[in-house]
Design an enzyme around this catalytic site. Structure first.
Site, mmCIF file in Angstrom:
data_model
loop_
_atom_site.group_PDB
_atom_site.id
_atom_site.type_symbol
_atom_site.label_atom_id
_atom_site.label_comp_id
_atom_site.label_asym_id
_atom_site.label_seq_id
_atom_site.Cartn_x
_atom_site.Cartn_y
_atom_site.Cartn_z
ATOM 1 N N CYS A 176 0.831 -1.206 0.000
ATOM 2 C CA CYS A 176 0.000 0.000 0.000
ATOM 3 C C CYS A 176 0.869 1.261 0.000
ATOM 4 O O CYS A 176 1.491 1.557 -1.012
ATOM 5 C CB CYS A 176 -1.009 -0.049 1.140
ATOM 6 S SG CYS A 176 -2.486 0.910 0.739
ATOM 7 N N HIS A 234 -3.618 -5.158 0.317
ATOM 8 C CA HIS A 234 -3.099 -5.693 1.587
ATOM 9 C C HIS A 234 -3.150 -7.216 1.588
ATOM 10 O O HIS A 234 -4.102 -7.808 2.130
ATOM 11 C CB HIS A 234 -3.927 -5.140 2.754
ATOM 12 C CG HIS A 234 -3.675 -3.693 3.013
ATOM 13 N ND1 HIS A 234 -2.665 -3.254 3.830
ATOM 14 C CD2 HIS A 234 -4.266 -2.588 2.508
ATOM 15 C CE1 HIS A 234 -2.654 -1.929 3.853
ATOM 16 N NE2 HIS A 234 -3.616 -1.505 3.053
ATOM 17 N N GLU A 262 -1.575 -9.236 3.343
ATOM 18 C CA GLU A 262 -1.409 -9.819 4.683
ATOM 19 C C GLU A 262 -2.733 -10.285 5.290
ATOM 20 O O GLU A 262 -2.749 -11.163 6.146
ATOM 21 C CB GLU A 262 -0.710 -8.823 5.627
ATOM 22 C CG GLU A 262 -1.506 -7.583 6.045
ATOM 23 C CD GLU A 262 -1.386 -6.412 5.071
ATOM 24 O OE1 GLU A 262 -1.053 -6.637 3.892
ATOM 25 O OE2 GLU A 262 -1.643 -5.260 5.492
HETATM 26 N N1 GLN Z 1 -2.110 6.745 2.697
HETATM 27 C C1 GLN Z 1 -2.160 5.994 1.479
HETATM 28 C C2 GLN Z 1 -3.505 6.138 0.774
HETATM 29 O O1 GLN Z 1 -4.481 6.506 1.375
HETATM 30 C C3 GLN Z 1 -1.850 4.538 1.741
HETATM 31 C C4 GLN Z 1 -2.870 3.859 2.572
HETATM 32 C C5 GLN Z 1 -2.366 2.568 3.182
HETATM 33 O O2 GLN Z 1 -1.177 2.295 3.198
HETATM 34 N N2 GLN Z 1 -3.255 1.755 3.712
HETATM 35 O O3 GLN Z 1 -3.598 5.876 -0.377
#
Ligand code: GLN
Length: 550
Positions: A382, A508, A510
């Site tokens: 992310c 994600h 994970e």
């Molecule tokens: N802050 C970033 C976004 O909103 C990444 C979000 C995250 O890592 N969950 O796109």
């Protein structure tokens, strides 16, 4: 009709109630029963999505896009239960629904009160959490018995039990037997008092699970039974585990927990005892593993283990897949910037997790540069993927001052920008791109080899994305944009084929890793870390091995 188990906690918080609830679910599944799992949280936030990871730990995301308590991660790692929005309710969510009804005039002029209106809404939430066709619905109540904010939930489950057929509802109370080193003994009084509190409300626990450091003696079990009004065989010891949290279900089975539940609820279990052969084999592997590698996790919320709970678990699953122990080196992203990359020296892999806020961002970017230039396996998740794009834009494509719009609204090269449908969004809660989305993988990419398929689905939680204005510049570079969400043409995966292992994913992964089904990217990452540790033994990452191991 499903039978119900309610799991409460007493004496102190952080007793591992989520883990114990997950273990209960698992043991029942292993006896051939179908379960659903639910968490009821007494705090006032509508969901944990707006809470700082320092306060609450990670926010776990379900396929249907609910931002939930991290205990749901335990449920998904231990059981096959389907988790969805109705698997997690908070006081805030309950009150919001009641207040919305009141505004609509649905209460027809009546005074709206905790009993019956809030308690009714809680009972509706419990019914909503039951998945079609399950035999047992397990609901874990957050907080500790005695907390003021937990009272409406306890009152609601007391009423709930009264409304179900006799014998279809049971209460399990998890408690602590503190060990006093000075006198060398374990104490039962806090447990007696905690059960006393439950009984004041009208709830008599049917099973007590006692967390202990030391073995619980027969006499102590008898004493607890007598004072707490729980049958002696239903006073179950849950001793601290030596190796791994995955020992918990095995130990609880040995202590007779699933048998007690089956007998109490009068369930026809398909299996005479919980079948755990594969689980035991997995634990044996963990215990006998000799190999190890060290992975640096470079993040903002490093001080709190729970902030990256699913990532740490998924790394350990990657270790199981490779018969190796994964040692974590937790590195504060800010320190990489202020103190240089010395803190990364000697690691076999670098993982940059997701996150929000500017603090530590440049440190993460430095860590990625270090991984890229030193051929150290890299895995970005992310925000970690977004940082990898920024780093490569700056240092690989020569786009000075490339940045993310999240933190640099005036960057000349916003390689990460706000998604179009986020521009008009002002409310923070529940408004990100959330939940499962499909992703098409490029043939022969690292991602396609790891997954062993070309079409995947993974969970998301973000507002920003790879800026397609830079697609051509990246496509002409060695960086491979190897995963795309086709419907909206969003870049989901970047990788560097020239590097031994370099991958960043917008989603994600994970959240979908389990000890018996390690996630392929985590398995591949640990495999690459082992190869990095011993280049002479492992050679370059062998493509066939990647697939078979994944
Ligand atoms: N802050 C970033 C976004 O909103 C990444 C979000 C995250 O890592 N969950 O796109």
């Amino acid at each position: 009709m499903a039978k119900h188990i309610f799991i409460t906690g007493g004496v102190v918080s952080s007793l591992g109630k989520g883990l114990t609830s997950a273990a209960v679910g698992m043991l029942l599944e292993r006896r051939g029963l179908r379960v659903s799992m639910q968490k009821l949280d007494p705090y006032i936030n509508v969901d944990p999505g707006t809470m700082s990871p320092f306060q609450h730990g990670e926010v776990y995301v379900t396929d249907d896009g609910a931002e939930t308590d991290l205990d749901l991660g335990h449920y998904e790692r231990f059981t096959q239960a389907t988790l969805r929005k109705s698997s997690n309710f908070t006081t805030g969510k309950i009150y919001s629904s009641v207040i919305a009804k009141e505004r609509r005039g649905d209460y027809l002029g009546r005074t709206v009160q905790v009993i019956p209106h809030i308690t009714d809404a809680i009972k509706d939430a419990i019914h909503a959490g039951v998945v079609e066709g399950v035999d047992v619905a397990i609901s874990e109540l957050g907080g500790t018995v005695g907390d003021i904010e937990g009272l409406p939930f306890l009152e609601a489950v007391r009423q709930f039990a009264l409304e179900q057929p006799r014998g279809d509802v049971m209460f399990i109370h998890l408690t602590l037997l503190p060990f006093l080193r000075a006198s060398g003994e374990m104490k039962t009084k806090p447990t007696q008092q905690s059960v006393g509190k439950l009984r004041e409300i009208g709830i008599q626990p049917d099973i007590l699970i006692c967390r202990t450091e030391q073995p619980m003696t027969h006499e102590m079990g008898q004493k607890i039974s007598l004072f707490c009004n729980v049958r002696p065989e239903a006073v179950i010891e849950e001793r601290d585990v030596d190796f791994s949290i995955y020992e918990v279900p095995i130990n609880l089975r040995t202590a007779g927990l699933d048998q007690q539940i089956i007998e109490f609820l009068g369930l026809d279990d398909a299996a005479p005892e919980a079948e755990m052969v594969d689980w035991e084999a997995m634990l044996d592997e963990i215990k006998t593993t000799r190999d190890s590698c060290e992975i640096a996790v470079v993040g903002k919320y490093i001080e709190l283990h729970d902030a990256y709970k699913s990532i740490y678990e998924a790394l350990s699953h990657g270790g199981i897949a490779n018969r190796c122990e994964v040692h974590l080196r937790k590195v504060r992203a800010e320190d990489v910037l202020s103190q240089g990359t010395d803190s990364l020296e000697g690691v076999d892999g670098i993982l940059v997790p997701g996150g929000f806020g500017e603090r530590g961002l440049e440190g993460k970017i430095s860590a990625i540069k270090y991984a890229r230039e030193h051929n150290i396996p890299f895995f970005g998740i992310c925000l970690g993927m977004q940082c990898a794009v920024i780093e490569y834009a700056r240092n690989g494509l020569g786009l000075d001052e490339a940045h993310t719009l999240e933190h640099s609204p005036h960057s000349p090269h916003p390689v990460i920008n706000l998604m179009a449908d986020q521009e008009e969004v002002h409310e923070k809660g529940g408004t990100m791109r959330l939940g499962a989305y499909g992703c098409a993988l490029t043939e022969n990419s690292l991602a396609a080899r790891l997954y062993g398929e070309r079409s995947i689905s993974e969970r998301h939680r973000h507002r920003f994305e790879f800026n397609n204005d830079y697609r051509a510049a990246f496509a002409a570079s060695p960086m491979n944009l190897s995963g795309v969400h086709l419907e909206r043409d969003l870049v989901e995966i970047v990788e560097l084929p020239e590097h031994p292992f370099f991958i960043g994913v917008q989603f994600h992964p994970e959240f979908k890793s389990q000890p018996l089904a390690p996630h392929p990217i985590f398995s591949g990452f640990v495999h690459a870390a082992l190869a990095h540790k011993r280049p002479e033994q492992n050679g370059n990452t062998d493509r066939k091995t990647e697939r078979s191991m994944a």
